[in-house]
Design a protein around this motif. Structure first.
Motif, PDB file in Angstrom:
ATOM      1  N   ILE A  14       1.073  -1.442  -0.442  1.00  0.00           N
ATOM      2  CA  ILE A  14      -0.048  -0.049   0.195  1.00  0.00           C
ATOM      3  C   ILE A  14       1.073   1.280   0.127  1.00  0.00           C
ATOM      4  O   ILE A  14       1.908   1.000   0.544  1.00  0.00           O
ATOM      5  CB  ILE A  14      -1.472   0.267   1.539  1.00  0.00           C
ATOM      6  CG1 ILE A  14      -1.854  -1.208   0.809  1.00  0.00           C
ATOM      7  CG2 ILE A  14      -1.910   1.088   1.274  1.00  0.00           C
ATOM      8  CD1 ILE A  14      -2.576  -1.314   2.166  1.00  0.00           C
ATOM      9  N   THR A  15       1.210   1.695  -0.837  1.00  0.00           N
ATOM     10  CA  THR A  15       1.517   3.403  -1.620  1.00  0.00           C
ATOM     11  C   THR A  15       1.047   4.520  -0.676  1.00  0.00           C
ATOM     12  O   THR A  15      -0.390   4.796  -0.913  1.00  0.00           O
ATOM     13  CB  THR A  15       2.136   3.322  -2.568  1.00  0.00           C
ATOM     14  OG1 THR A  15       3.031   2.417  -2.836  1.00  0.00           O
ATOM     15  CG2 THR A  15       2.611   4.788  -2.968  1.00  0.00           C
ATOM     16  N   VAL A  16       1.646   5.460   0.486  1.00  0.00           N
ATOM     17  CA  VAL A  16       0.943   6.659   1.139  1.00  0.00           C
ATOM     18  C   VAL A  16       2.024   7.539   0.358  1.00  0.00           C
ATOM     19  O   VAL A  16       2.511   7.760  -0.141  1.00  0.00           O
ATOM     20  CB  VAL A  16       0.427   6.182   2.241  1.00  0.00           C
ATOM     21  CG1 VAL A  16      -0.065   7.802   3.449  1.00  0.00           C
ATOM     22  CG2 VAL A  16       0.125   5.099   2.986  1.00  0.00           C
ATOM     23  N   THR A  17       0.859   8.857   0.099  1.00  0.00           N
ATOM     24  CA  THR A  17       1.162   9.740  -0.587  1.00  0.00           C
ATOM     25  C   THR A  17       0.122  11.206   0.226  1.00  0.00           C
ATOM     26  O   THR A  17      -0.719  10.771   0.639  1.00  0.00           O
ATOM     27  CB  THR A  17       1.034   9.917  -2.163  1.00  0.00           C
ATOM     28  OG1 THR A  17      -0.182   9.445  -2.389  1.00  0.00           O
ATOM     29  CG2 THR A  17       2.223   9.319  -2.476  1.00  0.00           C
ATOM     30  N   ASP A  18       1.261  12.064   0.398  1.00  0.00           N
ATOM     31  CA  ASP A  18       0.080  13.394   0.850  1.00  0.00           C
ATOM     32  C   ASP A  18      -0.472  14.261  -0.383  1.00  0.00           C
ATOM     33  O   ASP A  18       0.464  14.243  -1.303  1.00  0.00           O
ATOM     34  CB  ASP A  18       1.295  14.217   1.546  1.00  0.00           C
ATOM     35  CG  ASP A  18       1.082  14.045   3.123  1.00  0.00           C
ATOM     36  OD1 ASP A  18       2.446  14.124   3.354  1.00  0.00           O
ATOM     37  OD2 ASP A  18       1.142  13.105   3.451  1.00  0.00           O
ATOM     38  N   THR A  19      -1.805  14.519   0.156  1.00  0.00           N
ATOM     39  CA  THR A  19      -2.224  14.956  -1.392  1.00  0.00           C
ATOM     40  C   THR A  19      -3.075  16.451  -0.772  1.00  0.00           C
ATOM     41  O   THR A  19      -2.815  16.621   0.368  1.00  0.00           O
ATOM     42  CB  THR A  19      -3.025  14.111  -2.318  1.00  0.00           C
ATOM     43  OG1 THR A  19      -4.393  14.183  -0.853  1.00  0.00           O
ATOM     44  CG2 THR A  19      -2.803  13.251  -2.436  1.00  0.00           C
ATOM     45  N   PRO A  20      -2.864  17.344  -1.571  1.00  0.00           N
ATOM     46  CA  PRO A  20      -4.151  18.967  -0.918  1.00  0.00           C
ATOM     47  C   PRO A  20      -5.470  18.288   0.170  1.00  0.00           C
ATOM     48  O   PRO A  20      -5.516  19.090   0.349  1.00  0.00           O
ATOM     49  CB  PRO A  20      -4.605  19.686  -1.820  1.00  0.00           C
ATOM     50  CG  PRO A  20      -3.627  19.348  -3.348  1.00  0.00           C
ATOM     51  CD  PRO A  20      -3.064  17.941  -2.900  1.00  0.00           C
ATOM     52  N   TYR A  21      -5.441  17.072  -0.182  1.00  0.00           N
ATOM     53  CA  TYR A  21      -7.085  16.252   0.992  1.00  0.00           C
ATOM     54  C   TYR A  21      -6.834  15.858   1.740  1.00  0.00           C
ATOM     55  O   TYR A  21      -7.860  14.937   2.147  1.00  0.00           O
ATOM     56  CB  TYR A  21      -8.013  16.802  -0.797  1.00  0.00           C
ATOM     57  CG  TYR A  21      -7.385  17.669  -1.152  1.00  0.00           C
ATOM     58  CD1 TYR A  21      -8.941  18.769  -1.463  1.00  0.00           C
ATOM     59  CD2 TYR A  21      -7.670  17.687  -2.200  1.00  0.00           C
ATOM     60  CE1 TYR A  21      -9.174  19.279  -1.847  1.00  0.00           C
ATOM     61  CE2 TYR A  21      -7.973  18.459  -3.814  1.00  0.00           C
ATOM     62  CZ  TYR A  21      -9.137  19.421  -3.133  1.00  0.00           C
ATOM     63  OH  TYR A  21      -8.911  20.860  -3.580  1.00  0.00           O
ATOM     64  N   GLY A  22      -5.899  15.104   1.897  1.00  0.00           N
ATOM     65  CA  GLY A  22      -4.983  14.550   3.172  1.00  0.00           C
ATOM     66  C   GLY A  22      -5.069  13.121   2.183  1.00  0.00           C
ATOM     67  O   GLY A  22      -4.164  13.707   1.706  1.00  0.00           O
ATOM     68  N   ALA A  23      -3.992  11.690   2.847  1.00  0.00           N
ATOM     69  CA  ALA A  23      -3.476  11.362   2.884  1.00  0.00           C
ATOM     70  C   ALA A  23      -4.240  10.051   1.691  1.00  0.00           C
ATOM     71  O   ALA A  23      -5.417   9.747   2.146  1.00  0.00           O
ATOM     72  CB  ALA A  23      -2.549  10.400   4.344  1.00  0.00           C
ATOM     73  N   MET A  24      -3.445   9.892   0.575  1.00  0.00           N
ATOM     74  CA  MET A  24      -4.353   9.027  -0.397  1.00  0.00           C
ATOM     75  C   MET A  24      -3.603   6.899  -0.159  1.00  0.00           C
ATOM     76  O   MET A  24      -2.073   7.419  -0.038  1.00  0.00           O
ATOM     77  CB  MET A  24      -3.594   9.301  -1.945  1.00  0.00           C
ATOM     78  CG  MET A  24      -4.369   8.785  -2.877  1.00  0.00           C
ATOM     79  SD  MET A  24      -5.946   8.435  -3.586  1.00  0.00           S
ATOM     80  CE  MET A  24      -5.830   9.927  -4.315  1.00  0.00           C
ATOM     81  N   PHE A  25      -3.952   6.533  -0.390  1.00  0.00           N
ATOM     82  CA  PHE A  25      -3.888   5.467   0.281  1.00  0.00           C
ATOM     83  C   PHE A  25      -4.372   4.642  -1.200  1.00  0.00           C
ATOM     84  O   PHE A  25      -5.642   3.602  -1.945  1.00  0.00           O
ATOM     85  CB  PHE A  25      -4.731   4.263   1.419  1.00  0.00           C
ATOM     86  CG  PHE A  25      -3.948   5.105   2.489  1.00  0.00           C
ATOM     87  CD1 PHE A  25      -3.371   4.208   3.844  1.00  0.00           C
ATOM     88  CD2 PHE A  25      -4.889   6.360   3.124  1.00  0.00           C
ATOM     89  CE1 PHE A  25      -3.229   5.140   5.018  1.00  0.00           C
ATOM     90  CE2 PHE A  25      -4.613   6.692   4.170  1.00  0.00           C
ATOM     91  CZ  PHE A  25      -3.238   6.157   4.754  1.00  0.00           C
TER      92      PHE A  25
END
Length: 173
Positions: free
Chosen positions: A42-53
């Motif tokens: 599972i890759t988690v990235t920061d986005t302008p709207y929160g963390a994307m999993f």
């Protein structure tokens, strides 16, 4: 790396490592003796709207699965009521404010409540989910847990949303 086009708050984004912050978590089947076979990442990235999993996992049962950040960086088993429970060493849902409430990713309860993962008829999941109250930095030293069954983000009619046993776990480095 896979890229996904995602609609967030009416704006289309392409998930990519270009967003600041990221982590890839290796996921393993939770067993009575500790982490078992690998099921993916599972890759988690920061986005302008929160963390994307963004999952890339296989070998799970089809349908919706409860998905959470748990408080401990440990996917080992534990003892509860005299029985070995896979993944119990991960502790409970991440709840740094001590709310004690299970209200889902958009509520004011556990910060570790994530949207459920959808697993297709072939046992795979690759649809990203967004956790608006989290950043990647919040996850360090925690674990990700996939539960059997869905999650209604309530303690009624079943405790912890009725998500079921802990099926797969990974430690966020």
């Amino acid at each position: 790396m896979k890229r996904f086009i995602v609609l967030l708050a009416g704006v289309w984004f392409i998930s990519s490592p270009a967003w600041a912050g990221g982590a890839t978590v290796s996921m393993f089947i939770a067993t009575d003796s500790g982490p078992g076979n690998a099921v993916g990442t599972i890759t988690v990235t920061d986005t302008p709207y929160g963390a994307m999993f963004t999952p890339d996992v296989n070998g799970l049962s089809p349908g919706l699965h409860g998905f959470h950040v748990h408080e401990n960086a440990d996917c080992g088993p534990g003892q509860k009521d005299g029985k070995v429970v896979p993944g119990l060493a991960a502790g409970g849902h991440y709840d740094p404010a001590g709310t004690g409430r299970h209200e889902g990713p958009y509520g004011n309860g556990h910060l570790g409540d994530l949207p459920p993962l959808y697993v297709d008829e072939n046992g795979g999941s690759n649809l990203p989910v967004l956790a608006p109250r989290l950043k990647v930095a919040d996850l360090k030293g925690r674990s990700l847990m996939i539960h059997a069954g869905g999650d209604n983000f309530s303690d009624h009619p079943a405790a912890l949303g009725g998500g079921g046993p802990r099926k797969a776990c990974g430690i966020v480095q």
